[in-house]
Design an enzyme around this catalytic site. Structure first.
Site, PDB file in Angstrom:
ATOM      1  N   GLY A  13       2.268  15.494  -1.212  1.00  0.00           N
ATOM      2  CA  GLY A  13       1.220  14.662  -1.803  1.00  0.00           C
ATOM      3  C   GLY A  13       1.466  13.187  -1.535  1.00  0.00           C
ATOM      4  O   GLY A  13       1.178  12.336  -2.376  1.00  0.00           O
ATOM      5  N   ALA A  14       1.977  12.891  -0.348  1.00  0.00           N
ATOM      6  CA  ALA A  14       2.411  11.526  -0.028  1.00  0.00           C
ATOM      7  C   ALA A  14       1.419  10.766   0.834  1.00  0.00           C
ATOM      8  O   ALA A  14       1.730   9.678   1.314  1.00  0.00           O
ATOM      9  CB  ALA A  14       3.771  11.550   0.672  1.00  0.00           C
ATOM     10  N   GLY A  17      -1.764   7.521  -3.292  1.00  0.00           N
ATOM     11  CA  GLY A  17      -1.339   7.444  -4.681  1.00  0.00           C
ATOM     12  C   GLY A  17       0.154   7.287  -4.883  1.00  0.00           C
ATOM     13  O   GLY A  17       0.836   6.553  -4.163  1.00  0.00           O
ATOM     14  N   ILE A  18       0.675   8.001  -5.885  1.00  0.00           N
ATOM     15  CA  ILE A  18       2.079   7.901  -6.267  1.00  0.00           C
ATOM     16  C   ILE A  18       3.001   8.307  -5.121  1.00  0.00           C
ATOM     17  O   ILE A  18       4.021   7.663  -4.866  1.00  0.00           O
ATOM     18  CB  ILE A  18       2.340   8.788  -7.498  1.00  0.00           C
ATOM     19  N   GLY A  19       2.641   9.369  -4.412  1.00  0.00           N
ATOM     20  CA  GLY A  19       3.483   9.834  -3.318  1.00  0.00           C
ATOM     21  C   GLY A  19       3.616   8.813  -2.210  1.00  0.00           C
ATOM     22  O   GLY A  19       4.712   8.573  -1.697  1.00  0.00           O
ATOM     23  N   SER A 134       3.151  16.185 -16.110  1.00  0.00           N
ATOM     24  CA  SER A 134       2.174  15.373 -16.833  1.00  0.00           C
ATOM     25  C   SER A 134       2.282  15.623 -18.325  1.00  0.00           C
ATOM     26  O   SER A 134       2.657  16.727 -18.761  1.00  0.00           O
ATOM     27  CB  SER A 134       0.759  15.706 -16.365  1.00  0.00           C
ATOM     28  N   TYR A 160      -5.125  22.669 -15.648  1.00  0.00           N
ATOM     29  CA  TYR A 160      -4.221  21.609 -15.210  1.00  0.00           C
ATOM     30  C   TYR A 160      -3.025  21.488 -16.155  1.00  0.00           C
ATOM     31  O   TYR A 160      -1.873  21.419 -15.716  1.00  0.00           O
ATOM     32  CB  TYR A 160      -4.975  20.285 -15.136  1.00  0.00           C
TER      33      TYR A 160
END
Length: 281
Positions: A13-14, A17-19, A134, A160
């Site tokens: 997930g890079a 966003g965060i990744g 989360s 989720y």
């Protein structure tokens, strides 16, 4: 204890966003970062930015995850950190080609499979496995091993939250099974971060995260990535506690009661291994 030795760090997930923020920060600190994402263009772009390799995989297809694991295994002599960061809250209830509810597969089954397929290398590397979870695990999650797909009670946020609870249970069980062989693990809540989170969702998260006001009050991706960077760069036992779930940079005091159920963690591991076709070990 902060390590000065460059590490080989895989971040899923890079591509955004965060990744992507974590990839930039870790690369700037001198580490070799493997950028994994779903979009070929965005993933390649981030990899060029950080001077690392890129790998494309769609976690809605477990064959892609198996291919990714083989490619990573062939590309690197060791993997010091595996950051299972890919995931998110998705839209209406949909089954993948593998037959699983999509939120379950993308957030839990795919990273479980990737970690399992790389486990021998992770053990040999005495690696850390980091899960982006989360606070939704506490707010919305409820795990029923007889209904992992939420056939009886599906909503986007419930699916989720349960998947993020599964991330925490996976972390604790990975620690229990393999910490004495060298693998460490942690899960964390990155906070409310201004990313594309919720963009594919029909839940109330979408207007919160995608509105102009939401993006003004939410934290930056760099802030959200700070805990992932900390876990990657510091050693368990000195910088953080293996097997734990973190919120706000500290071991979380309030968690979903199911997150403390060791028997549930064991049974989820065995059920997940059965669903993705790997040895439960």
């Amino acid at each position: 204890m902060h390590t000065t030795t460059p590490k080989i760090i895989v971040i899923t997930g890079a591509s955004d966003g965060i990744g992507a923020a974590a990839a930039r920060l870790l690369s700037a600190a001198g580490h070799r970062v493997a950028v994994v994402g779903r979009s070929p263009e965005k993933t390649a772009h981030v990899a060029r930015e950080v001077g690392g390799e890129h790998f494309v995989a769609d976690f809605t297809n477990l064959a892609d995850v198996r291919r990714l694991a083989a490619e990573l295994d062939a590309a690197y002599p060791r993997i010091d950190v595996l950051a299972n960061n890919a995931g998110g809250i998705l839209g209406d209830r949909t089954r993948t080609a593998d037959g699983h509810e999509r939120t379950l597969q993308v957030n839990h089954l795919a990273p479980f499979l990737l970690t399992s397929l790389l486990l021998d290398k992770l053990l040999a590397s005495r690696a850390a496995v980091i899960q982006t979870s989360s606070v939704g695990a506490r707010l919305f999650g409820h795990l029923d091993l007889d209904d992992l797909d939420h056939d009886r009670d599906f909503t986007a946020h419930r699916a989720y939250g349960t998947a993020k609870l599964e991330n925490i249970l996976f972390t604790t069980e990975l620690h229990r099974r393999f910490h004495d062989q060298g693998v460490s693990s942690a899960a964390f809540h990155p906070g409310g971060v201004a990313t594309n989170f919720g963009a594919e969702s029909t839940s109330f998260f979408r207007p919160l995260y995608q509105s102009r006001i939401g993006k003004m009050v939410l934290a930056t991706p760099e802030k959200g990535a700070s805990q992932l960077v900390r876990f990657a760069q510091t050693e368990p036992g000195a910088g953080w506690q293996s097997g734990a779930y973190y919120e706000g940079g500290r071991v979380a005091r309030r968690v979903n009661p199911q997150a403390r159920d060791a028997d549930l963690a064991r049974r989820l591991w065995d059920r997940s291994a059965e669903l993705v076709g790997v040895d439960a070990r």
